[in-house]
Design an enzyme around this catalytic site. Structure first.
Site, PDB file in Angstrom:
ATOM      1  N   LYS A 194      21.037  34.124  41.784  1.00 20.05           N
ATOM      2  CA  LYS A 194      22.153  34.442  42.671  1.00 20.05           C
ATOM      3  C   LYS A 194      22.119  35.938  42.944  1.00 20.05           C
ATOM      4  O   LYS A 194      22.219  36.744  42.016  1.00 20.05           O
ATOM      5  CB  LYS A 194      23.460  34.050  42.001  1.00 20.05           C
ATOM      6  CG  LYS A 194      24.666  34.402  42.849  1.00 20.05           C
ATOM      7  CD  LYS A 194      25.935  33.830  42.245  1.00 20.05           C
ATOM      8  CE  LYS A 194      27.133  34.251  43.053  1.00 20.05           C
ATOM      9  NZ  LYS A 194      28.396  33.831  42.431  1.00 20.05           N
ATOM     10  N   LYS A 247      20.622  31.306  45.905  1.00 24.84           N
ATOM     11  CA  LYS A 247      21.782  31.621  46.726  1.00 24.84           C
ATOM     12  C   LYS A 247      21.770  33.086  47.108  1.00 24.84           C
ATOM     13  O   LYS A 247      21.565  33.907  46.220  1.00 24.84           O
ATOM     14  CB  LYS A 247      23.025  31.304  45.892  1.00 24.84           C
ATOM     15  CG  LYS A 247      24.312  31.636  46.554  1.00 24.84           C
ATOM     16  CD  LYS A 247      25.449  31.216  45.663  1.00 24.84           C
ATOM     17  CE  LYS A 247      26.717  31.724  46.288  1.00 24.84           C
ATOM     18  NZ  LYS A 247      27.768  31.898  45.346  1.00 24.84           N
TER      19      LYS A 247
HETATM   20  C1  PBG Z   1      31.972  32.984  42.625  1.00 27.78           C
HETATM   21  C2  PBG Z   1      31.179  32.492  43.765  1.00 27.78           C
HETATM   22  C3  PBG Z   1      30.877  33.163  44.950  1.00 27.78           C
HETATM   23  C4  PBG Z   1      30.263  32.218  45.784  1.00 27.78           C
HETATM   24  C5  PBG Z   1      30.157  31.043  45.064  1.00 27.78           C
HETATM   25  N1  PBG Z   1      30.701  31.238  43.806  1.00 27.78           N
HETATM   26  C6  PBG Z   1      31.201  34.516  45.405  1.00 27.78           C
HETATM   27  C7  PBG Z   1      30.608  35.674  44.710  1.00 27.78           C
HETATM   28  O1  PBG Z   1      29.852  35.554  43.759  1.00 27.78           O
HETATM   29  O2  PBG Z   1      30.931  36.768  45.105  1.00 27.78           O
HETATM   30  C8  PBG Z   1      29.823  32.461  47.189  1.00 27.78           C
HETATM   31  C9  PBG Z   1      29.906  31.283  48.086  1.00 27.78           C
HETATM   32  C10 PBG Z   1      29.853  31.593  49.551  1.00 27.78           C
HETATM   33  O3  PBG Z   1      29.790  32.756  49.982  1.00 27.78           O
HETATM   34  O4  PBG Z   1      29.901  30.621  50.303  1.00 27.78           O
HETATM   35  N2  PBG Z   1      31.299  33.451  41.563  1.00 27.78           N
END
Ligand code: PBG
Length: 325
Positions: A194, A247
């Site tokens: 991520k 992601k």
């Molecule tokens: C929370 C989380 C996030 C997303 C999924 N889980 C945001 C982040 O980490 O800042 C992003 C999902 C999206 O942008 O559609 N930890």
């Protein structure tokens, strides 16, 4: 005799193109993210994400019926609690909003695959994915609370738990907690890779989880790195992950491809909020053909090697798929 190749032979008709097509997406690949909000009556649209809503529990039940009728195989739940506190207690409360939503979804349709995002950022006032001590996000204390949250989702009936916090060792902590409680069938979908991405912008409005100070770069990955992605994924597999996520999706197709070739676990890509908002904004202006753009993106995720695509476009894509099949 011609000395050049006649590539166009294989493109001459839609039937010929169908026969030689290498990759295809299907409704069976899709997972829809759903936001459930504690205490909300009805539903409220998220302004930067037209067509995406916060759901109160009643409206969520109706949404589960619609999703099921569309034939979408799975959802991933995000919770917006009524209260936030230092230790994110509403993240792992037995009657927390996600825990209630899991039970509601399973009551409506036991066959719907219910996944949950496991994180603390919506549940504490700092908007960080872990526990904050003296302005720092501390790893091991966070890891314990993440495991506690995942366990409470599993006990409520989740089919898969998906930790998105990026703390080290959290997969092992979750794995141990699930095993200790005899929850042998609960899938661990690791947000293994991520990135610290600007493509999450609209989500933070959607989840009320923008960081109150600093940013997420001490735990989310640097967008410049791909060898590190392999290390993260390998570590999560060793700790007990069943599926790996990359992601965001679009700017990271190379990472999806890398994981696909390095590992044999299912690879999931998350087509995140800003990727959705950009499409919606351009489509609303009449600048692009939304259906053509989205289906091309879905094809590209499959081409890169994703088995599963988490996308806010899932309901539209399911309708388009039904029209064609
Ligand atoms: C929370 C989380 C996030 C997303 C999924 N889980 C945001 C982040 O980490 O800042 C992003 C999902 C999206 O942008 O559609 N930890």
């Amino acid at each position: 005799m011609s000395n050049f190749a006649r590539h166009r032979k294989l493109r001459q008709s839609s039937g010929m193109r169908a026969l030689v097509r290498e990759h295809a997406w299907s409704i069976d690949d899709l997972v829809l993210p759903v936001f459930v909000q504690e205490g909300l009556q009805g539903k409220e649209e998220i302004s930067a994400m037209p067509g995406v809503f916060h759901y109160g529990l009643d409206e969520f039940r109706r949404e589960v019926v619609e999703i099921s009728e569309l034939g979408i195989p799975g959802i991933i739940l995000f919770g917006l609690p009524a209260e936030k506190d230092e230790l994110s207690t509403s993240a792992y409360a037995d009657d927390g909003i996600v825990q209630q939503a899991i039970r509601a979804a399973k009551a409506e349709n036991p066959d719907l695959v219910v996944m949950t995002d496991v994180c603390l950022c919506q549940y504490n006032p700092y908007g960080h994915c872990g526990v904050v001590r003296d302005g720092r996000i501390v790893n091991d204390e966070s890891r314990a609370l993440i495991a506690k949250t995942a366990l409470s989702h599993a006990l409520a009936g989740a089919d898969a738990v998906a930790p998105s916090d990026m703390m080290d060792g959290r997969i092992q902590a979750i794995h141990d907690a699930l095993e200790e409680h005899g929850l042998h069938d609960v899938v661990i979908l690791s947000y293994a890779v991520k990135y610290a991405s600007a493509f999450y912008g609209p989500f933070r409005e959607a989840a009320h989880s923008a960081p109150a100070f600093g940013d997420r770069r001490t735990y989310q990955m640097d967008p410049a790195n791909v060898r590190e992605a392999v290390r993260e994924a390998a570590a999560d597999i060793a700790e007990g992950a069943d599926m790996l996520m990359v992601k965001p999706a679009l700017s990271y197709l190379d990472v999806t491809k890398t994981l696909r070739s390095a590992f044999s676990l299912p690879v999931v890509t998350y087509n995140v909020s800003a990727e959705y908002s950009m499409v919606k904004a351009a489509a609303a202006n009449g600048w692009i053909d939304e259906r053509a753009i989205v289906t091309e993106m879905l094809t590209s995720f499959k081409r890169a090697g994703a088995d599963i695509v988490i996308t806010y476009h899932a309901k539209d894509a399911a309708r388009w798929y039904a029209e064609r099949h």
